[in-house]
Design a protein around this motif. Structure first.
Motif, PDB file in Angstrom:
ATOM      1  N   PRO A 100       0.731  -1.495  -0.071  1.00 20.52           N
ATOM      2  CA  PRO A 100       0.016  -0.043   0.064  1.00 20.52           C
ATOM      3  C   PRO A 100       0.940   1.281  -0.015  1.00 20.52           C
ATOM      4  O   PRO A 100       2.093   1.110   0.217  1.00 20.52           O
ATOM      5  N   THR A 101       0.243   2.605  -0.376  1.00 19.08           N
ATOM      6  CA  THR A 101       0.852   3.564  -0.115  1.00 19.08           C
ATOM      7  C   THR A 101       0.494   4.378   1.217  1.00 19.08           C
ATOM      8  O   THR A 101      -0.686   4.333   1.540  1.00 19.08           O
ATOM      9  N   PHE A 102       1.363   4.563   2.058  1.00 14.39           N
ATOM     10  CA  PHE A 102       1.270   5.056   3.539  1.00 14.39           C
ATOM     11  C   PHE A 102       1.382   6.400   3.392  1.00 14.39           C
ATOM     12  O   PHE A 102       1.749   7.161   2.720  1.00 14.39           O
ATOM     13  N   GLU A 221       7.289  -0.033   7.130  1.00 12.30           N
ATOM     14  CA  GLU A 221       7.538   1.227   6.642  1.00 12.30           C
ATOM     15  C   GLU A 221       7.540   2.312   7.537  1.00 12.30           C
ATOM     16  O   GLU A 221       8.394   3.187   7.501  1.00 12.30           O
ATOM     17  N   PHE A 222       6.895   2.080   8.656  1.00 15.41           N
ATOM     18  CA  PHE A 222       7.099   3.083   9.880  1.00 15.41           C
ATOM     19  C   PHE A 222       8.190   3.121  10.441  1.00 15.41           C
ATOM     20  O   PHE A 222       9.038   4.419  10.684  1.00 15.41           O
ATOM     21  N   TYR A 223       8.979   1.947  10.607  1.00 14.92           N
ATOM     22  CA  TYR A 223      10.307   1.796  10.819  1.00 14.92           C
ATOM     23  C   TYR A 223      11.504   2.441  10.020  1.00 14.92           C
ATOM     24  O   TYR A 223      12.181   3.123  10.485  1.00 14.92           O
ATOM     25  N   ASN A 224      11.332   1.985   8.724  1.00 24.74           N
ATOM     26  CA  ASN A 224      12.039   2.408   7.680  1.00 24.74           C
ATOM     27  C   ASN A 224      12.093   3.894   7.502  1.00 24.74           C
ATOM     28  O   ASN A 224      13.087   4.459   7.045  1.00 24.74           O
ATOM     29  N   VAL A 225      10.903   4.621   7.832  1.00 25.51           N
ATOM     30  CA  VAL A 225      10.792   6.040   7.779  1.00 25.51           C
ATOM     31  C   VAL A 225      11.541   6.858   8.921  1.00 25.51           C
ATOM     32  O   VAL A 225      12.247   7.803   8.626  1.00 25.51           O
TER      33      VAL A 225
END
Length: 232
Positions: A100-102, A221-225
């Motif tokens: 998905p796109t977050f 994604e949360f951690y990668n960002v």
């Protein structure tokens, strides 16, 4: 029902899951707000206000310093979530949902990051507990269980770091409902990019794994960002 790859079974034998040490960090310093005094005491009140402000800033700096000491663990959690994504993708193969796109995942500071991290990890625990009873294949159930324990370790560590209970539900964790999980994840999803609706009934093991994959995409994604930015 679509049969999932036997790779799930062999993957469970890999002894690559690292052991984690969980700490509790104590934060010191309590800010005191003084009442407004008489005119003659204005000078003293100004000094007190300055002291309170300095103390609050010091407390915030101390907390962020304690969080920063956990840099290695946050990088480890990030690695875990990325491996969960890859594991599910590899076993779903062509049936895997697109990423998905977050949105709204980037956090302004370490305190906000740790708070949201704690929330997401506990959602992950509740989601796997929700999905487990519906899984029909034993290898998939075992795989989900092995991921669940890692999500719980993450959540316990974060609870200790925030001086909250290791388990938000005490001695026995509770599953979340599908609606509760979707409600928690939806604010961060800008587009499903053609992937299945997480609100739809989960009718097969493929549906369940894709539901789990959506959440793992979100956590990764949360951690990668945030981790590379906040824990350099």
């Amino acid at each position: 029902m679509r049969k999932i790859s036997d790779k799930l079974a062999s993957a469970l034998n890999d002894d690559h899951t690292s052991r984690r040490r969980f700490f509790r960090h104590a934060f010191t310093g309590v800010a005191v707000v003084a009442p407004v005094g008489v005119l003659a005491a204005c000078g003293d009140m100004a000094d007190m206000d300055h002291s309170v402000s300095a103390n609050t800033d010091q407390q915030k700096t101390s907390a962020e310093t304690d969080f920063t000491k956990s840099k290695q663990i946050f990088h480890e959690i990030m690695k875990d979530e990325n491996e969960h994504v890859k594991f599910l993708q590899d076993n779903l193969k062509s049936a895997a949902r697109p990423k998905p796109t977050f949105q709204k995942l980037e956090q302004a500071d370490i305190q906000s990051f740790v708070n949201l991290s704690h929330t997401l990890e506990n959602v992950g625990v509740g989601a796997y507990l929700f999905a487990a009873p519906a899984v029909s294949q034993k290898t998939i159930l075992a795989a989900a269980g092995s991921i669940l324990t890692i999500e719980a370790r993450h959540a316990g560590f974060l609870g200790g770091l925030l001086q909250k209970p290791l388990s938000v539900n005490g001695a026995f964790d509770k599953p979340l409902t599908q609606a509760e999980i979707v409600k928690a994840a939806s604010p961060f999803i800008a587009s499903l990019n053609g992937g299945p609706d997480p609100s739809a009934p989960l009718k097969s093991d493929v549906d369940i794994l894709n539901f789990a994959l959506l959440l793992e995409f979100l956590e990764a994604e949360f951690y990668n960002v945030n981790v590379p930015k906040l824990f350099k």
